[in-house]
Design a protein around this motif. Structure first.
Motif, PDB file in Angstrom:
ATOM      1  N   ASP A 100       0.833  -1.209   0.000  1.00 23.01           N
ATOM      2  CA  ASP A 100       0.000   0.000   0.000  1.00 23.01           C
ATOM      3  C   ASP A 100       0.865   1.256   0.000  1.00 23.01           C
ATOM      4  O   ASP A 100       0.417   2.343   0.351  1.00 23.01           O
ATOM      5  N   LYS A 101       2.133   1.078  -0.389  1.00 20.57           N
ATOM      6  CA  LYS A 101       3.067   2.197  -0.427  1.00 20.57           C
ATOM      7  C   LYS A 101       3.693   2.317  -1.814  1.00 20.57           C
ATOM      8  O   LYS A 101       4.867   2.010  -2.028  1.00 20.57           O
ATOM      9  N   PRO A 102       2.895   2.773  -2.783  1.00 17.59           N
ATOM     10  CA  PRO A 102       3.439   2.876  -4.153  1.00 17.59           C
ATOM     11  C   PRO A 102       4.569   3.894  -4.263  1.00 17.59           C
ATOM     12  O   PRO A 102       5.403   3.805  -5.148  1.00 17.59           O
ATOM     13  N   GLU A 103       4.574   4.875  -3.344  1.00 13.30           N
ATOM     14  CA  GLU A 103       5.620   5.891  -3.403  1.00 13.30           C
ATOM     15  C   GLU A 103       6.998   5.321  -3.060  1.00 13.30           C
ATOM     16  O   GLU A 103       8.020   5.956  -3.306  1.00 13.30           O
ATOM     17  N   SER A 104       7.031   4.091  -2.495  1.00 13.14           N
ATOM     18  CA  SER A 104       8.309   3.467  -2.117  1.00 13.14           C
ATOM     19  C   SER A 104       8.683   2.333  -3.063  1.00 13.14           C
ATOM     20  O   SER A 104       9.426   1.418  -2.681  1.00 13.14           O
ATOM     21  N   MET A 105       8.160   2.359  -4.283  1.00 14.37           N
ATOM     22  CA  MET A 105       8.386   1.256  -5.208  1.00 14.37           C
ATOM     23  C   MET A 105       9.864   0.982  -5.439  1.00 14.37           C
ATOM     24  O   MET A 105      10.312  -0.182  -5.471  1.00 14.37           O
ATOM     25  N   ALA A 106      10.647   2.037  -5.658  1.00 18.69           N
ATOM     26  CA  ALA A 106      12.077   1.830  -5.956  1.00 18.69           C
ATOM     27  C   ALA A 106      12.765   1.121  -4.803  1.00 18.69           C
ATOM     28  O   ALA A 106      13.530   0.159  -4.999  1.00 18.69           O
ATOM     29  N   ARG A 107      12.495   1.533  -3.559  1.00 21.89           N
ATOM     30  CA  ARG A 107      13.113   0.897  -2.393  1.00 21.89           C
ATOM     31  C   ARG A 107      12.607  -0.518  -2.203  1.00 21.89           C
ATOM     32  O   ARG A 107      13.377  -1.442  -1.870  1.00 21.89           O
ATOM     33  N   LEU A 108      11.295  -0.724  -2.428  1.00 19.54           N
ATOM     34  CA  LEU A 108      10.713  -2.055  -2.252  1.00 19.54           C
ATOM     35  C   LEU A 108      11.276  -3.056  -3.252  1.00 19.54           C
ATOM     36  O   LEU A 108      11.582  -4.211  -2.899  1.00 19.54           O
ATOM     37  N   TYR A 109      11.412  -2.626  -4.513  1.00 25.28           N
ATOM     38  CA  TYR A 109      11.990  -3.525  -5.506  1.00 25.28           C
ATOM     39  C   TYR A 109      13.425  -3.895  -5.133  1.00 25.28           C
ATOM     40  O   TYR A 109      13.857  -5.048  -5.271  1.00 25.28           O
ATOM     41  N   SER A 110      14.177  -2.889  -4.664  1.00 22.86           N
ATOM     42  CA  SER A 110      15.564  -3.149  -4.278  1.00 22.86           C
ATOM     43  C   SER A 110      15.627  -4.147  -3.134  1.00 22.86           C
ATOM     44  O   SER A 110      16.423  -5.112  -3.155  1.00 22.86           O
ATOM     45  N   GLU A 111      14.779  -3.968  -2.110  1.00 25.19           N
ATOM     46  CA  GLU A 111      14.794  -4.883  -0.961  1.00 25.19           C
ATOM     47  C   GLU A 111      14.275  -6.258  -1.339  1.00 25.19           C
ATOM     48  O   GLU A 111      14.776  -7.292  -0.872  1.00 25.19           O
ATOM     49  N   LEU A 112      13.289  -6.311  -2.216  1.00 18.09           N
ATOM     50  CA  LEU A 112      12.739  -7.589  -2.671  1.00 18.09           C
ATOM     51  C   LEU A 112      13.803  -8.397  -3.420  1.00 18.09           C
ATOM     52  O   LEU A 112      13.975  -9.607  -3.191  1.00 18.09           O
ATOM     53  N   HIS A 113      14.545  -7.760  -4.316  1.00 16.62           N
ATOM     54  CA  HIS A 113      15.597  -8.433  -5.061  1.00 16.62           C
ATOM     55  C   HIS A 113      16.705  -8.920  -4.117  1.00 16.62           C
ATOM     56  O   HIS A 113      17.258 -10.022  -4.285  1.00 16.62           O
ATOM     57  N   ARG A 114      17.022  -8.082  -3.120  1.00 12.25           N
ATOM     58  CA  ARG A 114      18.052  -8.474  -2.159  1.00 12.25           C
ATOM     59  C   ARG A 114      17.635  -9.722  -1.382  1.00 12.25           C
ATOM     60  O   ARG A 114      18.415 -10.664  -1.207  1.00 12.25           O
ATOM     61  N   ASN A 115      16.390  -9.780  -0.914  1.00  7.15           N
ATOM     62  CA  ASN A 115      15.904 -10.926  -0.153  1.00  7.15           C
ATOM     63  C   ASN A 115      15.809 -12.173  -1.015  1.00  7.15           C
ATOM     64  O   ASN A 115      16.001 -13.303  -0.514  1.00  7.15           O
TER      65      ASN A 115
END
Length: 531
Positions: free
Chosen positions: A489-504
């Motif tokens: 529910d935080k579309p404004e954090s997409m760049a950070r979320l994608y980065s953390e998702l790829h890292r995990n």
């Protein structure tokens, strides 16, 4: 010394102007007598021709006017004892009346200005001079004693006027000196210039130049006024130049009278404009309050959204102001003149040619508002630009990227392109983030799905209340293509979320000892050596 020279130059210019008036009076009639297209009718007293009439008046021809004026002069000579002082000019709208006391002698009208090709004031002054010199002078007889007394009186009055003018000029010089000292004191007090609430309006140099200019302008205006009155009274006290003084007076008073009459006649129109502006102002205030309440949610309408309130108010405000301009335009001074209308058309053409893109942006802005394509604060993507929507207007929208870069995009470009709003469904149903992972067939797909889901749930910002899911997208020759989907529910954090998702994801596979390298196969053909 400089101020004294200015005063002398002003007096000389006014005197030259007065002499020009005197010379023009004679040349005007000389030119008319030589014009074969004009028919002249003589005004006669006794056996002497006083002057000629060159145009008719209303229903009277030039000859009939001359006869009437001749009779008036004859009756005047028989009725009273004539003096120079009682002859004067009276302004009546566009006409000039030459009277002796309250008795009318003749009228100068538009027909005379057309025939003689001169201003009505100049024609009236010229006829006044001729009547004074050629008619009234016939009835004035002076004894030697009277002549001496009249000359002495004239000299004394002229001397008094000159002395008074000198005194006033000296007082003016002292006043200017006082103002200059006052300015010098102000310069010391405002050495930093004029500053209002921290905003510098004028620097010290600009302040000095402005005050000096105002003092010089005031000095020049007062010199011209004093010179005018000095010359006027000097000419008036001399009997033979009194008509020039009266003409000077007419040149000043006639424009002032016309301006005063124009202002007086314009008062009803001014009141009408004031009423229209007053009513429209309070209508706009009421509409501002009404739409503010709609925007706050205190007033509800079916199928009318609160975010439309401000744009609708701006649109209604523009329409009201447009109609106000249309209503008051015919009541503006000079609006019916060809020059004013020509300038209005010219400005309209310039605006229409130069504002085509602005109009297209305004129309696009209105359409986007009622489309509800996005809202302030949404994370959107337009073309290859994405960021937070921070401002909308009738001309442009502004977005702020995650790199803190502000980008303005014209509304016409927004409307003609694709609009991606990541926030519209993220508020209620969440936005689905997705990424692809490829893995060889030797790794069980159940294990891959488990690792991907676990990596998603460990990422901060992913909604753990909604379980992530994995799609098997493609079965390629050497590997399987998986797609991981997770809710946020935080579309404004997409760049950070994608980065953390790829890292995990990488950490998850690394913990299980599984390499993310894809298996590949290459075939090499070796050519046989026949030797």
């Amino acid at each position: 010394m400089k101020s004294f020279m200015i005063r002398i130059a002003t007096l000389i210019l006014l005197l030259a102007f007065a002499v020009g008036l005197c010379a023009n009076a004679g040349s005007m009639f000389e030119i008319a007598d030589k014009d074969n297209t004009l028919s002249s009718a003589p005004v006669i007293y006794g056996d002497k021709v006083l002057f000629n009439i060159y145009a008719g008046l209303d229903d009277f021809s030039a000859h009939e006017r001359a006869v009437v004026i001749s009779k008036r002069l004859k009756d005047l000579a028989e009725a009273v004892s004539l003096t120079q002082d009682s002859l004067h000019i009276q302004i009546e709208e566009s006409r000039r009346h030459i009277l002796y006391a309250d008795k009318l002698i003749m009228i100068i009208a538009d027909a005379d200005t057309i025939a003689l090709k001169e201003d009505a004031d100049e024609i009236a002054g010229a006829y006044h001079s001729l009547i004074s010199e050629r008619f009234i002078q016939l009835f004035i007889s002076y004894s030697f004693k009277d002549n001496i007394f009249s000359i002495i009186k004239t000299i004394l009055l002229a001397g008094l006027v000159i002395a008074l003018a000198i005194v006033l000029f000296r007082l003016l010089a002292r006043l200017m000196d006082m103002l200059k000292r006052l300015v010098a004191r102000f310069k010391k007090e405002y050495s930093l210039g004029i500053v209002v609430r921290g905003f510098r309006i004028l620097t010290a140099e600009q302040f000095d130049k402005t005050l000096s200019f105002l003092i010089s302008l005031t000095n020049l205006i007062l010199i011209i006024i004093l010179s005018y009155f000095a010359l006027y009274f000097l000419l008036y006290v001399i009997p033979y130049t009194r008509f020039i003084a009266l003409q000077l007076q007419a040149y000043i008073m006639h424009p002032i009278a016309e301006v005063g009459q124009a202002i007086l006649h314009y008062v009803p129109n001014l009141l009408f404009i004031a009423v229209v502006i007053f009513v429209s102002r309070y209508v706009l205030k009421f509409l501002r309050y009404f739409f503010d309440e709609v925007e706050k949610g205190n007033i509800h309408f079916k199928n009318f959204y609160p975010e439309w309130a401000d744009s609708t108010y701006q649109l209604v405000k523009f329409l009201i102001l447009f109609f106000v301009v249309v209503i008051i335009f015919p009541y503006l001074p000079g609006s019916d003149s060809p020059a004013f209308q020509g300038i209005s058309i010219f400005v309209g053409v310039l605006v229409s040619l130069g504002s085509s893109s602005a109009i297209s942006n305004i129309i696009a802005g209105i359409i986007l508002t009622y489309m509800r394509a996005f809202r302030i604060g949404d994370y959107i993507k337009i073309g290859d630009k994405e960021g937070f929507l921070i401002e909308t207007s009738l001309l442009t929208i502004k977005i702020k990227t995650v790199k803190n870069v502000e980008i303005s995009i014209p509304n016409s470009v927004v409307l003609s392109g694709n609009i991606t709003d990541y926030s519209s469904y993220a508020r209620e149903e969440n936005l689905i983030l997705h990424t692809n992972v490829c893995m060889g067939y030797e790794v069980p797909f159940q294990k891959v799905v488990e690792i991907l889901k676990d990596a998603a749930l460990k990422s901060e910002g992913i909604n753990t209340k909604k379980e992530p899911f994995v799609h098997i997208k493609n079965l390629n020759d050497y590997y399987v293509e998986y797609e991981l989907n997770a809710y946020t529910d935080k579309p404004e954090s997409m760049a950070r979320l994608y980065s953390e998702l790829h890292r995990n994801v990488m950490l998850g596979f690394e913990a299980e000892g599984i390499s993310l390298l894809l298996p590949t196969q290459s075939a090499i053909k070796i050519k046989e050596d026949k030797a």
